[in-house]
Design a protein around this motif. Structure first.
Motif, PDB file in Angstrom:
ATOM      1  N   GLY A 125       0.806  -1.211   0.000  1.00 29.76           N
ATOM      2  CA  GLY A 125       0.000   0.000   0.000  1.00 29.76           C
ATOM      3  C   GLY A 125       0.838   1.260   0.000  1.00 29.76           C
ATOM      4  O   GLY A 125       2.076   1.208   0.002  1.00 29.76           O
ATOM      5  N   PRO A 126       0.195   2.419   0.025  1.00 32.89           N
ATOM      6  CA  PRO A 126       0.916   3.685  -0.071  1.00 32.89           C
ATOM      7  C   PRO A 126       1.531   4.111   1.255  1.00 32.89           C
ATOM      8  O   PRO A 126       1.001   3.803   2.327  1.00 32.89           O
ATOM      9  CB  PRO A 126      -0.194   4.668  -0.479  1.00 32.89           C
ATOM     10  N   PRO A 127       2.650   4.824   1.210  1.00 32.42           N
ATOM     11  CA  PRO A 127       3.210   5.410   2.440  1.00 32.42           C
ATOM     12  C   PRO A 127       2.307   6.549   2.890  1.00 32.42           C
ATOM     13  O   PRO A 127       1.723   7.252   2.066  1.00 32.42           O
ATOM     14  CB  PRO A 127       4.582   5.912   2.000  1.00 32.42           C
ATOM     15  N   VAL A 128       2.173   6.706   4.194  1.00 40.47           N
ATOM     16  CA  VAL A 128       1.305   7.758   4.738  1.00 40.47           C
ATOM     17  C   VAL A 128       2.047   8.475   5.865  1.00 40.47           C
ATOM     18  O   VAL A 128       2.622   7.828   6.751  1.00 40.47           O
ATOM     19  CB  VAL A 128      -0.017   7.173   5.292  1.00 40.47           C
TER      20      VAL A 128
ATOM     21  N   LEU B  11     -12.048   3.264   3.725  1.00 41.15           N
ATOM     22  CA  LEU B  11     -11.542   2.431   4.817  1.00 41.15           C
ATOM     23  C   LEU B  11     -12.040   0.995   4.715  1.00 41.15           C
ATOM     24  O   LEU B  11     -11.380   0.071   5.208  1.00 41.15           O
ATOM     25  CB  LEU B  11     -11.923   3.047   6.168  1.00 41.15           C
ATOM     26  N   SER B  12     -13.173   0.794   4.058  1.00 41.83           N
ATOM     27  CA  SER B  12     -13.640  -0.574   3.803  1.00 41.83           C
ATOM     28  C   SER B  12     -12.647  -1.311   2.921  1.00 41.83           C
ATOM     29  O   SER B  12     -12.563  -2.545   2.940  1.00 41.83           O
ATOM     30  CB  SER B  12     -15.019  -0.561   3.133  1.00 41.83           C
ATOM     31  N   GLY B  13     -11.869  -0.558   2.156  1.00 43.78           N
ATOM     32  CA  GLY B  13     -10.842  -1.143   1.306  1.00 43.78           C
ATOM     33  C   GLY B  13      -9.758  -1.866   2.093  1.00 43.78           C
ATOM     34  O   GLY B  13      -8.940  -2.590   1.511  1.00 43.78           O
TER      35      GLY B  13
ATOM     36  N   TRP C  31      -6.843   6.817   0.497  1.00 44.95           N
ATOM     37  CA  TRP C  31      -6.485   6.041   1.684  1.00 44.95           C
ATOM     38  C   TRP C  31      -5.661   6.866   2.671  1.00 44.95           C
ATOM     39  O   TRP C  31      -5.903   6.844   3.883  1.00 44.95           O
ATOM     40  CB  TRP C  31      -5.708   4.784   1.289  1.00 44.95           C
ATOM     41  N   GLY C  32      -4.683   7.595   2.162  1.00 44.54           N
ATOM     42  CA  GLY C  32      -3.832   8.387   3.040  1.00 44.54           C
ATOM     43  C   GLY C  32      -4.636   9.359   3.886  1.00 44.54           C
ATOM     44  O   GLY C  32      -4.469   9.445   5.107  1.00 44.54           O
TER      45      GLY C  32
ATOM     46  N   ARG D 209      -7.484  10.532   9.185  1.00 48.72           N
ATOM     47  CA  ARG D 209      -8.703  10.903   9.917  1.00 48.72           C
ATOM     48  C   ARG D 209      -9.100   9.804  10.902  1.00 48.72           C
ATOM     49  O   ARG D 209      -9.495  10.095  12.040  1.00 48.72           O
ATOM     50  CB  ARG D 209      -9.836  11.195   8.936  1.00 48.72           C
ATOM     51  N   LEU D 210      -9.017   8.548  10.471  1.00 45.51           N
ATOM     52  CA  LEU D 210      -9.337   7.443  11.379  1.00 45.51           C
ATOM     53  C   LEU D 210      -8.406   7.451  12.581  1.00 45.51           C
ATOM     54  O   LEU D 210      -8.855   7.327  13.728  1.00 45.51           O
ATOM     55  CB  LEU D 210      -9.203   6.100  10.643  1.00 45.51           C
TER      56      LEU D 210
END
Length: 337
Positions: free
Chosen positions: A147-150, A198-200, A308-309, A314-315
């Motif tokens: 996945g992507p870096p955040v 986020l379901s992803g 996603w980032g 936010r989550l």
């Protein structure tokens, strides 16, 4: 007075001047970290500058032995944040804690967070919260899985409360309708777009058979029969075979039947193909409010990764404790005495 003293020192002695400036900066940093209500991506830049590297190495090493860990860590963070906020309260062991609730019995990844904590207690004692470690571990788990870096803000304190009674009212059930999920996400300050993105997370990870048993019934011969027409037929039959009646309660299946170990946009493609594992997945394509987003992400992984980032940040900022609202635990599994 500080500026006058600094001016005099700088005229008299360059070395003393430098030391005085360093002391002022360090003092300001401590004051900000203890009183500010805001998180910061450089929160530990002075107190524990290698924290992100150390957590990432811990997660990477553990994942090389157990490829299911990324999914476990991501799920662990979600279960922490939606209940008491992202404060590490799900990590606490003991009767009556969040961790003891049946909804959390299948959680994993605790040992990775604890391992990182033990290392950081040696190098940066009483400095880095378990809540921050969990956020970093989940963030890194996604990147390790492709996945992507955040970049995430840090500075959370560990919560002072962990109660099983808070779990069920705040947890998403896999049989939820879209409206039920929207209401719960909204109560956490998360949007409809956040819900779809986020379901992803279900592009990685495992699920126990009882998590989607409502989509099947048992026939007279003890076989499971699909009753949810939104499931693609061959996929439903495969699930029924794996989760046949009498199977061990520990039996699990991959959330994503195609690229189970990779964080990608395959989840959204699966939804459009009728291969969403949970009812709460399938509803995303049966409602016009969310179907368009699913289609967009299924066609464009970069769009999903970009979203996603923002949604992950936010989550991971839901209900955080800062300042005097929490503590820095010595061990993530127990509150300080």
């Amino acid at each position: 007075m500080g500026l006058k003293l600094m001016s005099l020192l700088c005229k008299a002695n360059i070395l003393l001047c430098a030391l005085f400036v360093e002391a002022l900066v360090s003092s300001a940093a401590v004051s900000d970290s203890s009183n500010s209500l805001d998180l910061s991506s450089d929160f530990y830049s002075l107190s524990c500058p290698n924290v992100e590297l150390l957590v990432k190495e811990t997660v990477s090493s553990a994942s090389s032995f157990d490829p299911t860990l990324p999914g476990k860590l991501l799920r662990l963070l979600f279960h922490d944040c939606v209940v008491e906020g992202c404060d590490g309260s799900v990590l606490i062991q003991g009767n009556g804690t969040e961790r003891s609730d049946p909804a959390n019995k299948s959680l994993g990844g605790f040992e990775v967070v604890e391992s990182a904590k033990r290392l950081l207690e040696v190098l940066c004692p009483a400095t880095v919260s378990c809540a921050d470690i969990l956020v970093l571990a989940a963030r890194d788990a996604v990147e390790i899985a492709g996945g992507p870096p955040v970049r995430v803000p840090l500075g959370r304190k560990d919560g002072l409360n962990s109660s099983a009674s808070n779990v069920r009212p705040n947890m998403v059930d896999t049989s939820f309708s879209l409206d039920e999920m929207v209401r719960l996400f909204s109560s956490k300050g998360l949007s409809l777009d956040d819900l779809v993105i986020l379901s992803g997370a279900h592009t990685i990870g495992l699920a126990h058979c009882n998590a989607f048993s409502d989509r099947f019934k048992e026939d007279s011969k003890g076989n499971l029969v699909p009753i949810d027409s939104s499931l693609e037929e061959s996929y439903a039959l495969d699930l029924a075979k794996k989760c046949k009646a009498g199977a061990s309660s520990s039996v699990t299946v991959s959330n994503d039947p195609v690229t189970a170990s990779f964080f990608d946009n395959q989840y959204y493609k699966n939804l459009l193909d009728g291969k969403g594992l949970f009812q709460s997945d399938s509803v995303l394509i049966s409602d016009s409010r969310t179907k368009g987003k699913v289609e967009t992400f299924s066609e464009n992984q970069d769009s999903f990764f970009d979203g996603w980032g923002d949604s992950f940040v936010r989550l991971s900022s839901v209900g955080v404790k800062t300042g005097d609202e929490g503590e820095i635990r010595v061990s993530c599994s127990s509150m300080n005495g």
